[in-house]
Design a protein around this motif. Structure first.
Motif, mmCIF file in Angstrom:
data_model
loop_
_atom_site.group_PDB
_atom_site.id
_atom_site.type_symbol
_atom_site.label_atom_id
_atom_site.label_comp_id
_atom_site.label_asym_id
_atom_site.label_seq_id
_atom_site.Cartn_x
_atom_site.Cartn_y
_atom_site.Cartn_z
ATOM 1 N N ILE A 58 -4.819 8.619 -18.080
ATOM 2 C CA ILE A 58 -4.316 8.603 -16.718
ATOM 3 C C ILE A 58 -5.172 9.525 -15.857
ATOM 4 C CG2 ILE A 58 -2.341 9.183 -15.247
ATOM 5 C CD1 ILE A 58 -0.523 8.476 -17.537
ATOM 6 N N ALA A 59 -5.621 9.012 -14.727
ATOM 7 C CA ALA A 59 -6.278 9.860 -13.733
ATOM 8 C C ALA A 59 -5.307 9.984 -12.576
ATOM 9 C CB ALA A 59 -7.589 9.235 -13.275
ATOM 10 N N ALA A 60 -4.846 11.196 -12.325
ATOM 11 C CA ALA A 60 -3.831 11.385 -11.287
ATOM 12 C C ALA A 60 -3.817 12.845 -10.854
ATOM 13 C CB ALA A 60 -2.462 10.986 -11.823
ATOM 14 N N THR A 61 -2.942 13.168 -9.935
ATOM 15 C CA THR A 61 -2.815 14.561 -9.516
ATOM 16 C C THR A 61 -2.098 15.343 -10.610
ATOM 17 O OG1 THR A 61 -0.669 14.177 -8.509
ATOM 18 C CG2 THR A 61 -2.589 13.883 -7.099
ATOM 19 N N GLN A 62 -2.250 16.656 -10.577
ATOM 20 C CA GLN A 62 -1.577 17.487 -11.575
ATOM 21 C C GLN A 62 -0.077 17.292 -11.529
ATOM 22 O OE1 GLN A 62 -2.686 21.560 -11.025
ATOM 23 N NE2 GLN A 62 -4.755 21.248 -11.792
ATOM 24 N N ASP A 63 0.404 17.130 -10.309
ATOM 25 C CA ASP A 63 1.831 16.959 -10.126
ATOM 26 C C ASP A 63 2.318 15.719 -10.883
ATOM 27 O OD1 ASP A 63 4.241 17.798 -8.727
ATOM 28 O OD2 ASP A 63 4.051 15.868 -7.695
ATOM 29 N N THR A 64 1.591 14.622 -10.703
ATOM 30 C CA THR A 64 1.956 13.387 -11.395
ATOM 31 C C THR A 64 1.850 13.575 -12.909
ATOM 32 O OG1 THR A 64 1.177 12.092 -9.522
ATOM 33 C CG2 THR A 64 1.412 10.933 -11.597
ATOM 34 N N HIS A 65 0.792 14.263 -13.351
ATOM 35 C CA HIS A 65 0.616 14.495 -14.788
ATOM 36 C C HIS A 65 1.803 15.242 -15.383
ATOM 37 C CE1 HIS A 65 -3.185 12.794 -15.837
ATOM 38 N NE2 HIS A 65 -3.814 13.418 -14.860
ATOM 39 N N VAL A 109 7.546 7.422 -12.750
ATOM 40 C CA VAL A 109 6.824 8.564 -12.174
ATOM 41 C C VAL A 109 6.094 8.144 -10.901
ATOM 42 C CG1 VAL A 109 5.035 10.275 -12.578
ATOM 43 C CG2 VAL A 109 6.521 9.582 -14.453
ATOM 44 N N ASP A 110 6.392 8.783 -9.806
ATOM 45 C CA ASP A 110 5.726 8.567 -8.512
ATOM 46 C C ASP A 110 5.305 7.109 -8.299
ATOM 47 O OD1 ASP A 110 5.996 11.254 -8.266
ATOM 48 O OD2 ASP A 110 3.939 11.746 -8.815
ATOM 49 N N PRO A 111 6.247 6.210 -8.174
ATOM 50 C CA PRO A 111 5.899 4.779 -8.122
ATOM 51 C C PRO A 111 4.875 4.433 -7.036
ATOM 52 C CG PRO A 111 8.294 5.093 -7.953
ATOM 53 C CD PRO A 111 7.693 6.446 -8.096
ATOM 54 N N GLU A 112 4.799 5.245 -6.002
ATOM 55 C CA GLU A 112 3.879 4.893 -4.911
ATOM 56 C C GLU A 112 2.471 5.437 -5.122
ATOM 57 O OE1 GLU A 112 5.226 5.740 -0.993
ATOM 58 O OE2 GLU A 112 6.385 3.892 -0.966
ATOM 59 N N LEU A 152 0.854 -1.189 0.000
ATOM 60 C CA LEU A 152 0.000 0.000 0.000
ATOM 61 C C LEU A 152 0.882 1.228 0.000
ATOM 62 C CD1 LEU A 152 -2.469 -1.132 2.814
ATOM 63 C CD2 LEU A 152 -2.855 -1.244 0.365
ATOM 64 N N GLY A 153 0.265 2.391 -0.139
ATOM 65 C CA GLY A 153 1.007 3.645 -0.076
ATOM 66 C C GLY A 153 1.574 3.836 1.324
ATOM 67 N N LYS A 154 2.576 4.719 1.418
ATOM 68 C CA LYS A 154 3.267 4.898 2.697
ATOM 69 C C LYS A 154 2.310 5.382 3.787
ATOM 70 C CE LYS A 154 7.146 7.425 4.809
ATOM 71 N NZ LYS A 154 6.770 6.836 6.071
ATOM 72 N N LYS A 155 1.432 6.314 3.413
ATOM 73 C CA LYS A 155 0.517 6.878 4.398
ATOM 74 C C LYS A 155 -0.357 5.776 5.003
ATOM 75 C CE LYS A 155 -0.981 11.044 2.973
ATOM 76 N NZ LYS A 155 -1.992 11.798 2.238
ATOM 77 N N GLN A 156 -0.898 4.923 4.144
ATOM 78 C CA GLN A 156 -1.764 3.842 4.619
ATOM 79 C C GLN A 156 -0.987 2.854 5.466
ATOM 80 O OE1 GLN A 156 -3.297 3.172 0.582
ATOM 81 N NE2 GLN A 156 -5.086 2.343 1.606
ATOM 82 N N ARG A 157 0.234 2.537 4.997
ATOM 83 C CA ARG A 157 1.064 1.590 5.752
ATOM 84 C C ARG A 157 1.326 2.111 7.147
ATOM 85 N NH1 ARG A 157 5.022 1.001 1.361
ATOM 86 N NH2 ARG A 157 6.362 2.247 2.674
ATOM 87 N N VAL A 181 -0.651 -0.118 -6.028
ATOM 88 C CA VAL A 181 0.093 -0.127 -4.770
ATOM 89 C C VAL A 181 -0.634 0.730 -3.722
ATOM 90 C CG1 VAL A 181 2.347 -0.659 -5.720
ATOM 91 C CG2 VAL A 181 1.601 1.712 -5.626
ATOM 92 N N GLY A 182 -1.923 0.936 -3.936
ATOM 93 C CA GLY A 182 -2.725 1.633 -2.931
ATOM 94 C C GLY A 182 -2.779 3.140 -3.091
ATOM 95 N N GLY A 183 -2.194 3.667 -4.166
ATOM 96 C CA GLY A 183 -2.236 5.110 -4.394
ATOM 97 C C GLY A 183 -3.521 5.515 -5.103
#
Lengths: 359, 117
Positions: free
Chosen positions: A327-334, A304-307, A19-24, A312-314
């Motif tokens: 792709i549906a993602a944050t602007q940063d990832t885009h 790009v932002d592997p997590e 999972l993502g770090k926050k969830q972990r 992987v829970g992102g």
């Protein structure tokens, strides 16, 4: 009170949680409080400490089994997420795709296709009066993008975020909004003094640096640069769907003698050969293209932002349809995806990437 | 009488067990929920952590409970409470279980089966 045996168990569990770090971290924190409570109870009942630690862990059982339970949960969540994205965007994607295929003569990417893509960029055109306004809107959005790439000097000493934002507004001429409520929710103090001085840096890099340190993010919406919490930036509301036209990239011929990958899960009868690449390969090219799209998705989600991807829970989702990668993602990832794809296009001597926004 | 219930029997009712412990009002954390379930059932229902926490997370994903972190009790804990949807689900499930139990009882009565106590 924390015990290193608990640390070991939780570290192992954490590693097993895909999972993502926050969830972990949240799961490990919750389980840690349980273990410590149990330990305290057992010790209070007169169980020797070592024995109590052992017993508390034993009751928890196998870390792998526990992790598997949590991971299978997030798998269900992922399915729901994808459903949400697909219901919202599939209609739009299919329309765009249909349009492009109709106006795409043979292997030639004419300007007609680009125009079509551009037209699809503002989905809420109903709310807007006329085409002219739309054009201005678009130009302004481009302007923020230009500003983000501009190099300038930054000099802040012990300044709170709000006044840094004010000064940046003056310095760049764009509107910046600090979402105080979201920051507060994330436990970030708006008055934290910021000290950062760089004589010559891209605005984008500076923002990443400064906000990264505070665990914040920025996003651009309606000509305003919003500074907000990571959580807010990653919430479904702020997810953006974009379509990346990767057909030329996928139609690239392989170097001679290379191994042909198996076209796993290929849609039968798909012969969408796009791009200007010479079509010596004939039928083979179509087959290669299909298998390559999975490789391309792997390249993107690894670099790009592997997590940040759903598997992987992102929050980010990525799917491919006939060389159109959605792709549906944050602007940063885009931004990072766009940069990476442009690099790939450049490396392959192709013309620049076409991107469609289907917000 | 202190035998634990069969796992298979429990499996279908775990949501109900957890929701009803939370219906007592206020927020509760995992360890406390586990303890209350054990006490309320006279030790016959013992929720292992490996069952309880994934279950809590699923109920939260489904919007039946919500959580918040709080260190007010001296330890950083994740506290859970029922949502309105959870309350609704609980009373629907309670009804279903009451009906089910009545139905089984009737079946046993027709078959003239006496519980071996």
């Amino acid at each position: 009170m924390s015990d290193h045996e608990f640390d070991n168990y939780l570290a192992l569990l954490s590693r097993l949680l895909k999972l993502g770090k926050k969830q972990r971290d949240a799961i490990a924190g919750e389980l840690r409080s349980h273990l410590e409570d149990r330990l305290e109870d057992l010790v209070a009942r007169g169980v020797p400490r070592d024995e109590a630690v052992r017993q508390a862990l034993e009751e928890f059982g196998d870390a792998a089994a526990m992790a598997a339970e949590f991971v299978s949960l997030s798998g269900n969540k992922r399915k729901r997420w994808i459903m949400r994205i697909t219901t919202a965007s599939v209609a739009a994607i299919v329309l765009i795709a249909a349009g492009i295929f109709t106006f795409w003569p043979g292997g030639n990417a004419g300007p007609g296709a680009a125009k079509l893509i551009a037209q699809a960029q503002q989905p809420d055109t109903k709310a807007e009066p006329a085409g002219d306004d739309k054009a201005t809107e678009h130009r302004k959005a481009v302007a923020i993008k230009d500003v983000l790439d501009r190099r300038m000097a930054f000099d802040f000493i012990e300044k709170p975020l709000t006044s840094v934002a004010n000064q940046l507004e003056k310095q760049t001429g764009i509107t910046i909004y600090v979402n105080a409520r979201k920051l507060e929710e994330a436990g970030v103090n708006v008055d934290t003094p910021i000290t950062m001085a760089f004589p010559d840096m891209r605005f984008r890099t500076f923002l990443d640096l400064m906000l990264g340190e505070l665990e914040l993010m920025y996003l651009v919406k309606d000509d305003v640069l919003f500074i907000t919490s990571q959580e807010d930036a990653e919430s479904p509301d702020n997810m953006v769907a974009r379509v990346y036209d990767c057909r030329e990239l996928l139609a690239l011929p392989r170097p001679p003698g290379s191994i042909r990958p198996k076209a796993a899960g290929a849609a039968p009868g798909s012969n969408a050969t796009g791009g200007e690449g010479d079509s010596k390969e004939g039928g083979d090219a179509a087959q290669l293209e299909i298998a390559d799209s999975e490789n391309l998705i792997e390249v993107i989600t690894t670099i790009v932002d592997p997590e940040s991807w759903v598997d992987v829970g992102g929050p980010g989702a990525i799917v491919e349809y006939k060389g159109l990668v959605t792709i549906a993602a944050t602007q940063d990832t885009h931004q990072k995806v766009e940069r990476l794809l442009n690099m790939l296009h450049q490396a392959a001597n192709l013309k620049e990437l076409k991107v469609t926004v289907v917000e | 009488m202190t035998n634990k219930f069969e796992r298979d029997l429990l499996r279908g009712s775990l949501d109900l067990v957890v929701l009803s412990v939370l219906a007592g009002g206020g927020k509760k954390y995992g360890y406390l929920i586990q303890k209350e379930v054990r006490e309320a059932s006279g030790g016959r229902v013992d929720l292992a952590a490996g069952t309880l926490y994934p279950l809590l997370h699923r109920l939260e994903d489904d919007g039946l409970i919500r959580s918040s972190w709080d260190a007010g009790t001296g330890r950083e804990r994740k506290w859970y409470e029922l949502t309105a949807a959870g309350r609704k689900r609980l009373s629907a499930q309670a009804q279903e279980w009451a009906d089910y139990a009545a139905c089984i009882r009737q079946l046993l009565a027709i078959a003239k089966v006496q519980p071996a106590s």
